[in-house]
Design a protein around this motif. Structure first.
Motif, PDB file in Angstrom:
ATOM      1  N   GLU B 130       0.934  -1.166  -0.041  1.00 25.60           N
ATOM      2  CA  GLU B 130       0.061  -0.064   0.136  1.00 25.60           C
ATOM      3  C   GLU B 130       0.702   1.246  -0.001  1.00 25.60           C
ATOM      4  O   GLU B 130       1.844   1.273   0.762  1.00 25.60           O
ATOM      5  N   LYS B 131       0.561   2.152  -0.752  1.00 25.59           N
ATOM      6  CA  LYS B 131       1.264   3.488  -0.870  1.00 25.59           C
ATOM      7  C   LYS B 131       0.524   4.785  -0.945  1.00 25.59           C
ATOM      8  O   LYS B 131       1.288   5.740  -0.812  1.00 25.59           O
ATOM      9  N   CYS B 132      -0.717   4.810  -1.143  1.00 28.96           N
ATOM     10  CA  CYS B 132      -1.311   5.881  -1.211  1.00 28.96           C
ATOM     11  C   CYS B 132      -2.634   5.771  -0.786  1.00 28.96           C
ATOM     12  O   CYS B 132      -3.515   4.749  -1.078  1.00 28.96           O
ATOM     13  N   GLN B 133      -3.227   6.921   0.027  1.00 27.29           N
ATOM     14  CA  GLN B 133      -4.661   6.655   0.531  1.00 27.29           C
ATOM     15  C   GLN B 133      -5.650   7.739  -0.112  1.00 27.29           C
ATOM     16  O   GLN B 133      -6.794   7.923   0.149  1.00 27.29           O
ATOM     17  N   GLY B 134      -5.111   8.402  -1.322  1.00 26.59           N
ATOM     18  CA  GLY B 134      -5.935   9.412  -1.952  1.00 26.59           C
ATOM     19  C   GLY B 134      -6.390  10.382  -1.021  1.00 26.59           C
ATOM     20  O   GLY B 134      -7.490  10.678  -0.928  1.00 26.59           O
ATOM     21  N   CYS B 135      -5.527  11.006  -0.375  1.00 28.54           N
ATOM     22  CA  CYS B 135      -6.063  12.012   0.871  1.00 28.54           C
ATOM     23  C   CYS B 135      -6.258  13.317   0.078  1.00 28.54           C
ATOM     24  O   CYS B 135      -6.890  14.304   0.800  1.00 28.54           O
ATOM     25  N   GLY B 136      -6.315  13.567  -1.299  1.00 27.51           N
ATOM     26  CA  GLY B 136      -6.531  14.671  -1.802  1.00 27.51           C
ATOM     27  C   GLY B 136      -5.752  15.823  -1.819  1.00 27.51           C
ATOM     28  O   GLY B 136      -6.173  17.069  -2.110  1.00 27.51           O
ATOM     29  N   ASN B 137      -4.663  15.874  -0.998  1.00 29.39           N
ATOM     30  CA  ASN B 137      -3.779  17.101  -0.947  1.00 29.39           C
ATOM     31  C   ASN B 137      -2.443  16.430  -0.351  1.00 29.39           C
ATOM     32  O   ASN B 137      -1.996  16.314   0.542  1.00 29.39           O
ATOM     33  N   CYS B 138      -1.614  16.067  -1.641  1.00 25.54           N
ATOM     34  CA  CYS B 138      -0.456  15.389  -1.611  1.00 25.54           C
ATOM     35  C   CYS B 138       0.918  15.993  -1.105  1.00 25.54           C
ATOM     36  O   CYS B 138       1.110  17.200  -1.266  1.00 25.54           O
ATOM     37  N   ILE B 139       1.463  15.504  -0.201  1.00 18.87           N
ATOM     38  CA  ILE B 139       2.711  16.237   0.652  1.00 18.87           C
ATOM     39  C   ILE B 139       3.788  15.215   0.376  1.00 18.87           C
ATOM     40  O   ILE B 139       4.809  15.479   0.873  1.00 18.87           O
ATOM     41  N   LEU B 140       4.008  14.622  -0.881  1.00 18.39           N
ATOM     42  CA  LEU B 140       5.048  13.842  -1.031  1.00 18.39           C
ATOM     43  C   LEU B 140       6.406  14.701  -1.365  1.00 18.39           C
ATOM     44  O   LEU B 140       7.518  14.269  -1.181  1.00 18.39           O
ATOM     45  N   ASP B 141       6.247  16.079  -1.538  1.00 24.63           N
ATOM     46  CA  ASP B 141       7.548  16.877  -1.905  1.00 24.63           C
ATOM     47  C   ASP B 141       8.037  17.050  -0.634  1.00 24.63           C
ATOM     48  O   ASP B 141       9.144  17.375  -0.670  1.00 24.63           O
ATOM     49  N   ILE B 146       7.740   9.692   0.262  1.00 27.95           N
ATOM     50  CA  ILE B 146       7.564   8.473   1.165  1.00 27.95           C
ATOM     51  C   ILE B 146       6.151   8.904   1.746  1.00 27.95           C
ATOM     52  O   ILE B 146       6.399   9.865   2.483  1.00 27.95           O
ATOM     53  N   CYS B 147       5.035   8.443   1.729  1.00 29.95           N
ATOM     54  CA  CYS B 147       3.701   8.980   2.044  1.00 29.95           C
ATOM     55  C   CYS B 147       3.601   8.671   3.577  1.00 29.95           C
ATOM     56  O   CYS B 147       3.075   7.464   3.896  1.00 29.95           O
ATOM     57  N   PRO B 148       3.719   9.311   4.513  1.00 35.25           N
ATOM     58  CA  PRO B 148       3.378   9.008   5.841  1.00 35.25           C
ATOM     59  C   PRO B 148       1.851   9.102   6.039  1.00 35.25           C
ATOM     60  O   PRO B 148       1.481   8.132   6.990  1.00 35.25           O
ATOM     61  N   VAL B 149       0.881   9.593   5.360  1.00 32.83           N
ATOM     62  CA  VAL B 149      -0.243   9.301   5.356  1.00 32.83           C
ATOM     63  C   VAL B 149      -0.730   7.839   5.421  1.00 32.83           C
ATOM     64  O   VAL B 149      -1.408   7.412   6.094  1.00 32.83           O
ATOM     65  N   THR B 150      -0.159   7.097   4.503  1.00 26.98           N
ATOM     66  CA  THR B 150      -0.339   5.755   4.211  1.00 26.98           C
ATOM     67  C   THR B 150       0.581   4.855   4.778  1.00 26.98           C
ATOM     68  O   THR B 150       0.188   3.677   5.518  1.00 26.98           O
ATOM     69  N   ARG B 151       1.733   5.202   4.735  1.00 28.82           N
ATOM     70  CA  ARG B 151       3.031   4.129   5.261  1.00 28.82           C
ATOM     71  C   ARG B 151       3.111   4.308   6.751  1.00 28.82           C
ATOM     72  O   ARG B 151       4.025   3.691   7.294  1.00 28.82           O
TER      73      ARG B 151
HETATM   74  S1  SF4 Z   1       0.111  12.474   0.676  1.00 30.65           S
HETATM   75 FE1  SF4 Z   1      -0.137  10.088   0.672  1.00 30.65          FE
HETATM   76  S2  SF4 Z   1      -2.004   9.546   0.683  1.00 30.65           S
HETATM   77 FE2  SF4 Z   1      -1.968  11.926   0.379  1.00 30.65          FE
HETATM   78  S3  SF4 Z   1      -2.032  11.832  -2.045  1.00 30.65           S
HETATM   79 FE3  SF4 Z   1       0.022  11.894  -1.301  1.00 30.65          FE
HETATM   80  S4  SF4 Z   1       0.675   9.811  -1.513  1.00 30.65           S
HETATM   81 FE4  SF4 Z   1      -1.773   9.842  -1.503  1.00 30.65          FE
END
Ligand code: SF4
Ligand code: SF4
Lengths: 113, 222
Positions: B130-141, B146-151
């Motif tokens: 699992e890598k993304c939860q589709g939070c609608g406001n991505c902070i991967l920058d 590495i997504c902390p919301v999901t991982r």
């Molecule tokens: S922050 Fe994480 S959950 Fe949100 S859109 Fe980006 S990858 Fe997906």
């Protein structure tokens, strides 16, 4: 060297056990086979390096499918022998035939014919 | 991709119990790539159903069919010529595909063959994570990919928590601590100053918390 093995076995040649797809085995049972035995080369001696290792994992997976459908995991087996070992082949053929005879016919066969 | 797991065989057989003529529908997209609902898995499940019915002497007729994509009405419509020949449709697509088919054929009973589980990526043959939860406001920058919301098990934005141990998350040692991964990467990229920026409380209204989401692009509408 004249070796005898049971005549009710149908041999299907494949280039490598790695070629044996899950569906080949399921289809064999759908078509009324009572058991399926994969015979591959010795581990570590696959011409394609890992074909027989992949086949071994696939056989494990197929066992789980046969179990859940009620056909029974014991009806499929895998053996590894050297291509030069005819004696062992005949032995395995007898072993497998006896095992399947003891299990009785494929329960899905009732309606096949 | 969307990753799913096949439902237990028993559950599938229970759903199909009263039916003889079954349309088994696969999808050529995500569920093909994660080996759960493509043409191959359709063939395997069909074979299993036939074997089980043969064993129990209950007749069955299965049509195996795989759509390019089940979540697009155009493709869903492509089966309209034969859909009525079957009493039930069992879909091996993700929940989006099942729903599209159910919406397209309102008079049909459409059931799922898989449990849609997560959005993820394949790490190696046979392993999806699992890598993304589709939070609608991505902070991967800010977290360097590495997504902390999901991982992160706690989805914390200023981590790690006290449970991070030797690189693993406290929930189990096989789950890497997302925040350890983020810090390692920040260090490697010489960007540790990003770590010092405190992330404010996340606005979850762009996520599922804001209810079901819709995306509209007016220029594309016909
Ligand atoms: S922050 Fe994480 S959950 Fe949100 S859109 Fe980006 S990858 Fe997906
Ligand atoms: S140990 Fe790491 S991944 Fe696990 S909850 Fe804490 S910060 Fe998140």
């Amino acid at each position: 060297m004249r070796l005898s093995y049971p005549t009710n076995i149908k041999i299907i040649k494949v280039p490598c056990t790695g070629r044996v797809d899950i569906l080949f085995i399921l289809k064999a049972f759908e078509n009324g086979a009572d058991g399926v035995c994969l015979i591959g080369c010795l581990e570590g001696e696959c011409h394609f390096l890992t074909g027989n290792i992949r086949a071994k994992k696939r056989v494990e997976y197929i066992k789980s499918l046969l179990e859940e459908t009620g056909i029974g995991a014991e009806r499929v087996a895998m053996y590894n022998i050297s291509a030069a070992d005819g004696r062992r082949f005949a032995e395995i053929a007898r072993e497998m035939t006896e095992k399947i005879k003891a299990l009785g016919p494929n329960p899905a066969k009732k309606q096949v014919e | 991709m969307i990753v799913a797991n096949r439902k237990p065989f028993e559950e599938i057989m229970e759903m199909l119990k009263p039916y003889k003529k079954i349309l088994l529908l696969g999808c050529n997209e995500c569920v093909t790539v994660c080996s759960v609902g493509g043409a191959k898995e359709v063939a395997v499940l069909a074979s299993e159903i036939r074997l089980s019915r043969l064993k129990n002497i209950i007749p069955v007729e299965i049509k195996e069919h795989t759509l390019e994509r089940q979540c697009d009405p155009e493709y869903a419509l492509s089966i309209s010529s034969f859909v009525n020949d079957y009493e039930i449709i069992i879909s091996m697509a993700c929940g989006c595909g099942v729903q599209t088919i159910a919406e397209t054929y309102r008079e049909k009973y459409v059931v799922p063959a898989v449990n849609t589980t997560f959005m993820g990526s394949s790490e190696e043959h046979g392993v999806w994570r699992e890598k993304c939860q589709g939070c609608g406001n991505c902070i991967l920058d800010k977290t360097l990919g590495i997504c902390p919301v999901t991982r992160c098990a706690k989805s914390i934005l200023n981590g790690p928590c006290g449970g991070s141990q030797g690189g693993s998350c406290e929930i189990n040692k096989d789950t890497p601590c997302a925040w350890q991964l983020i810090i390692d990467r920040l260090k490697q990229m010489n960007m540790m100053e990003k770590y010092l920026e405190i992330q404010p409380v996340k606005d979850w209204s762009t996520s599922r918390d804001g209810g079901p989401r819709t995306r509209i692009r007016e220029d594309l509408r016909i």
